[in-house]
Design a protein around this motif. Structure first.
Motif, PDB file in Angstrom:
ATOM      1  N   SER A  29      -2.740   5.440  -6.922  1.00  0.00           N
ATOM      2  CA  SER A  29      -1.892   6.374  -7.687  1.00  0.00           C
ATOM      3  C   SER A  29      -0.249   5.761  -7.981  1.00  0.00           C
ATOM      4  N   MET A  30       0.459   6.187  -8.799  1.00  0.00           N
ATOM      5  CA  MET A  30       1.657   5.748  -8.849  1.00  0.00           C
ATOM      6  C   MET A  30       2.630   6.396  -7.509  1.00  0.00           C
ATOM      7  N   ASP A  31       2.052   7.491  -7.201  1.00  0.00           N
ATOM      8  CA  ASP A  31       2.468   8.015  -5.782  1.00  0.00           C
ATOM      9  C   ASP A  31       2.327   7.038  -4.407  1.00  0.00           C
ATOM     10  N   ASP A  32       1.143   6.442  -4.432  1.00  0.00           N
ATOM     11  CA  ASP A  32       0.791   5.245  -3.352  1.00  0.00           C
ATOM     12  C   ASP A  32       1.749   4.002  -3.801  1.00  0.00           C
ATOM     13  N   LEU A  33       1.771   3.684  -4.999  1.00  0.00           N
ATOM     14  CA  LEU A  33       2.834   2.615  -5.466  1.00  0.00           C
ATOM     15  C   LEU A  33       4.392   3.092  -4.971  1.00  0.00           C
ATOM     16  N   SER A  34       4.765   4.080  -5.231  1.00  0.00           N
ATOM     17  CA  SER A  34       5.938   4.464  -4.774  1.00  0.00           C
ATOM     18  C   SER A  34       6.305   4.539  -3.252  1.00  0.00           C
ATOM     19  N   ALA A  35       5.121   4.966  -2.599  1.00  0.00           N
ATOM     20  CA  ALA A  35       5.182   5.057  -1.150  1.00  0.00           C
ATOM     21  C   ALA A  35       5.426   3.577  -0.607  1.00  0.00           C
ATOM     22  N   VAL A  36       4.756   2.704  -1.175  1.00  0.00           N
ATOM     23  CA  VAL A  36       4.626   1.449  -0.396  1.00  0.00           C
ATOM     24  C   VAL A  36       5.665   0.493  -0.629  1.00  0.00           C
ATOM     25  N   THR A  37       6.343   0.694  -2.062  1.00  0.00           N
ATOM     26  CA  THR A  37       7.446  -0.155  -2.477  1.00  0.00           C
ATOM     27  C   THR A  37       8.745   0.633  -1.966  1.00  0.00           C
ATOM     28  N   GLY A  38       8.783   1.894  -1.994  1.00  0.00           N
ATOM     29  CA  GLY A  38       9.915   2.511  -1.151  1.00  0.00           C
ATOM     30  C   GLY A  38      10.834   2.812  -2.716  1.00  0.00           C
ATOM     31  N   LEU A  39      10.018   2.907  -3.937  1.00  0.00           N
ATOM     32  CA  LEU A  39      10.850   2.905  -5.361  1.00  0.00           C
ATOM     33  C   LEU A  39      10.324   4.294  -5.770  1.00  0.00           C
ATOM     34  N   GLY A  40      11.132   5.047  -6.556  1.00  0.00           N
ATOM     35  CA  GLY A  40      10.719   6.383  -7.190  1.00  0.00           C
ATOM     36  C   GLY A  40       9.920   6.187  -8.170  1.00  0.00           C
TER      37      GLY A  40
END
Length: 210
Positions: A29-40
């Motif tokens: 999910s976009m939330d997963d991607l936000s978590a691993v990249t550290g970007l909102g």
């Protein structure tokens, strides 16, 4: 005024690539991607458009690295047959060392999306053609050098090796032992139509004396 970005896009793509590789496209999910990249989410959307666009960048990154590795081995200077043997053994070593059993990202994504995502299908088909071409060129070089039978079908041999290598990826992911993976790889190499040293020697004759 547009605010400057304070992150490395390529590093974000590589991090996203690992997430997609491990979890797959649908389960990321976009939330997963936000978590691993550290970007909102806003930063991700602003830089890459949407999840699918970021995914394609990640897939392109993986494919580029994979093609680069094949070209480095198969296209390096030196006699072709040893390069071909080294490449097959390098691939098997990578499969055997994949303790997480993530396998090949391209194969994983092909199974998940190729039938429903035209952009993914086109990318994967293009990479398969490039991989086949790299093998075919190396085999043709070996034929020109006299180490493989010049009358053999270089394209067919390339297809055989590519099928074996892709199959070994599946075996490794399924938990096959290194002995099984290595044994299949060595058998594939043994099937190559080699030319003996005697046959290559200038002025050599056949066993019939003709």
């Amino acid at each position: 005024m547009v605010r400057p970005r304070h992150f490395d896009e390529e590093e974000v793509v590589r991090t996203a690539r690992d997430q997609f590789w491990s979890a797959g496209y649908s389960s990321t999910s976009m939330d997963d991607l936000s978590a691993v990249t550290g970007l909102g989410r806003g930063s991700l959307y602003g830089a890459f458009g949407d999840k699918h666009a970021l995914f394609l960048r990640a897939l392109d990154s993986y494919n580029s690295d994979a093609l680069g590795a094949w070209r480095t081995t198969l296209g390096s200077p030196g006699p072709a047959l040893p390069k071909l043997e080294r490449h097959v053994r390098n691939v098997t070593e990578g499969i055997n060392s994949d303790v997480e059993r993530r396998g090949c990202m391209m194969a994983k994504i092909a199974a998940e999306l190729s039938s429903v995502d035209e952009a993914v299908a086109e990318r994967i088909a293009a990479v398969v053609r490039e991989l086949h071409g790299a093998l075919r060129r190396c085999i043709a070089q070996a034929q020109a050098e006299g180490s493989l039978d010049a009358d053999a079908d270089a394209g067919g041999l390339a297809s055989l090796l590519l099928a074996v290598l892709r199959g070994l990826e599946a075996l490794g992911k399924a938990g096959a032992t290194p002995e099984v993976v290595n044994g299949a790889a060595e058998q594939a190499l043994a099937l190559l139509p080699r030319v003996s040293t005697e046959e290559r020697a200038p002025g050599s004759t056949s066993s019939t004396g003709a």
